[in-house]
Design an enzyme around this catalytic site. Structure first.
Site, short mmCIF file in Angstrom:
data_model
loop_
_atom_site.label_atom_id
_atom_site.label_comp_id
_atom_site.label_asym_id
_atom_site.label_seq_id
_atom_site.Cartn_x
_atom_site.Cartn_y
_atom_site.Cartn_z
N ASP A 1 0.80 5.23 1.76
CA ASP A 1 0.10 5.93 2.85
C ASP A 1 -0.62 7.15 2.28
OD1 ASP A 1 1.19 4.05 4.53
OD2 ASP A 1 2.73 5.38 5.36
N HIS B 1 4.76 -0.03 0.06
CA HIS B 1 5.48 -0.82 1.05
C HIS B 1 4.54 -1.87 1.63
CE1 HIS B 1 3.80 2.82 2.89
NE2 HIS B 1 3.71 2.17 4.04
N ARG C 1 5.62 -8.89 16.02
CA ARG C 1 6.36 -7.65 15.70
C ARG C 1 5.45 -6.47 16.02
NH1 ARG C 1 6.30 -4.26 11.06
NH2 ARG C 1 8.28 -3.18 10.75
N HIS D 1 0.86 -1.19 0.00
CA HIS D 1 0.00 0.00 0.00
C HIS D 1 0.89 1.24 0.00
CE1 HIS D 1 1.25 -0.33 4.20
NE2 HIS D 1 0.97 0.96 4.31
#
Ligand SMILES: O=C(O)CCC(=O)C(=O)O
Ligand SMILES: [Fe+2]
Length: 333
Positions: free
Chosen positions: A210, A264, A274, A208
């Site tokens: 941002d 990313h 994580r 995607h």
């Protein structure tokens, strides 16, 4: 574990059908390590012009870079991670309660109920907060709240400084961001990526861009963030001292494609969870984004004028219809 969202059960059918008609990956097999440009922001005092040049060049060539000496203390980052861990380790049933932490509805998110492909299910959970929401956060989570406030205070001024630096070469007036991004119009997202049993089938977070002007990301030591550059996916090696900065769609539009909002994604680990925290520097809903065509670059505008509200509505509509965001190409002239 009762903390985990029921991914396996909810997406059983998608998992079962996962070899059928899933959207194709962009260069799935090529993943290389990359050394993102690393910029020491303390140089803004001693060697300002050189440092500004590094920032601008990284935003043009990579759309991504890392910064050290950014002003957020290691202590705040450590407490934030500890508090974030505690919240996400609460029982799943608690996290989906109305009024969880006294936040607005839908602040807690997991998976994607609209997904028709496993490729569109983020194998992760998140707390998505408008900054205005933070002051309403539950008193019993006061350490989380005060740590978020400490993080946001520095992130907000860092975002504004970086945006102002980047706008210099575009010929945008220096007060643009002050005027269009008043306090509380930005967003904070706390992410947790549980261990994923099929990291090659489901992303922690799908590819995607941002929707922000820019994003400030703090990632823990685990790794998994990848970015797409020149048709190849690159792993961003975690640097515990650094924050990752990436250009968002609004800056790409504002800069008339001088700065790039890069795709990313996050590939989860099979073994360990994580955590990351993303600060999305955004304007008020009414702010109109207009591609700048500075005197040095008399290129025709690439995008129509649009308000941030229109942009968010279009993204929501596309995600609901297809499970995925279309993004800036919707606003091409
Ligand atoms: O967790 C990460 O490293 C990336 C998070 C991200 O891209 C996002 O929240 O938009
Ligand atoms: Fe992102």
């Amino acid at each position: 574990m009762d903390q985990e969202p029921p991914f396996g059960e909810t997406y059983k059918t998608l998992l079962h059908n996962s070899s059928l008609g899933e959207p194709k990956d962009e260069n799935p097999l090529i993943v290389e390590e990359c050394d993102l440009p690393l910029i020491d922001l303390s140089q803004l005092n001693a060697e300002r012009d050189k440092c500004i040049k590094q920032i601008t060049q990284a935003a043009r060539e990579w759309g991504f870079f890392q910064v050290v000496n950014h002003g957020i203390s290691q202590k705040v980052l450590k407490i934030l991670k500890d508090e974030q861990t505690k919240v996400f380790h609460l029982p799943f049933q608690k996290k989906i309660e109305d009024n969880f932490l006294n936040l607005s509805a839908n602040s807690y998110r997991w998976g994607n109920s609209k997904a028709t492909f496993l490729r569109h299910v983020p194998w992760s959970e998140a707390l998505h907060l408008s900054l205005a929401d933070i002051s309403r956060m539950d008193e019993c989570k006061s350490t989380l709240r005060s740590t978020i406030e400490a993080f946001v205070a520095v992130a907000a001024s860092l975002a504004q400084s970086l945006a102002e630096i980047l706008s210099q070469i575009l010929g945008i007036k220096s007060t643009y961001f002050q005027e269009n991004c008043p306090p509380n119009t930005s967003y904070l997202r706390l992410n947790r990526y549980p261990p994923c049993p099929f990291p090659s089938k489901a992303f922690g977070l799908m590819p995607h861009t941002d929707s922000s002007f820019l994003t400030i990301l703090y990632q823990d030591h685990v790794g998994g963030l990848q970015l797409l550059k020149d048709g190849k996916w690159f792993r961003v090696k975690p640097n515990p001292q650094a924050l990752v900065i990436n250009i968002g769609d609004l800056f790409q539009a504002l800069s008339n494609d001088v700065f790039k909002s890069i795709k990313h994604r996050v590939v989860s680990s099979e073994e360990v969870e994580r955590f990351s925290v993303a600060y999305f520097y955004c304007p008020s809903s009414d702010a109109v984004i207009q591609s700048c065509c500075s005197t040095k670059r008399l290129l025709p505008a690439v995008y129509k004028h649009f308000s941030f509200r229109e942009y968010q509505q279009q993204v929501r509509k596309d995600v609901e219809a297809t499970g995925d965001k279309v993004g800036l190409s919707r606003f091409l002239l």
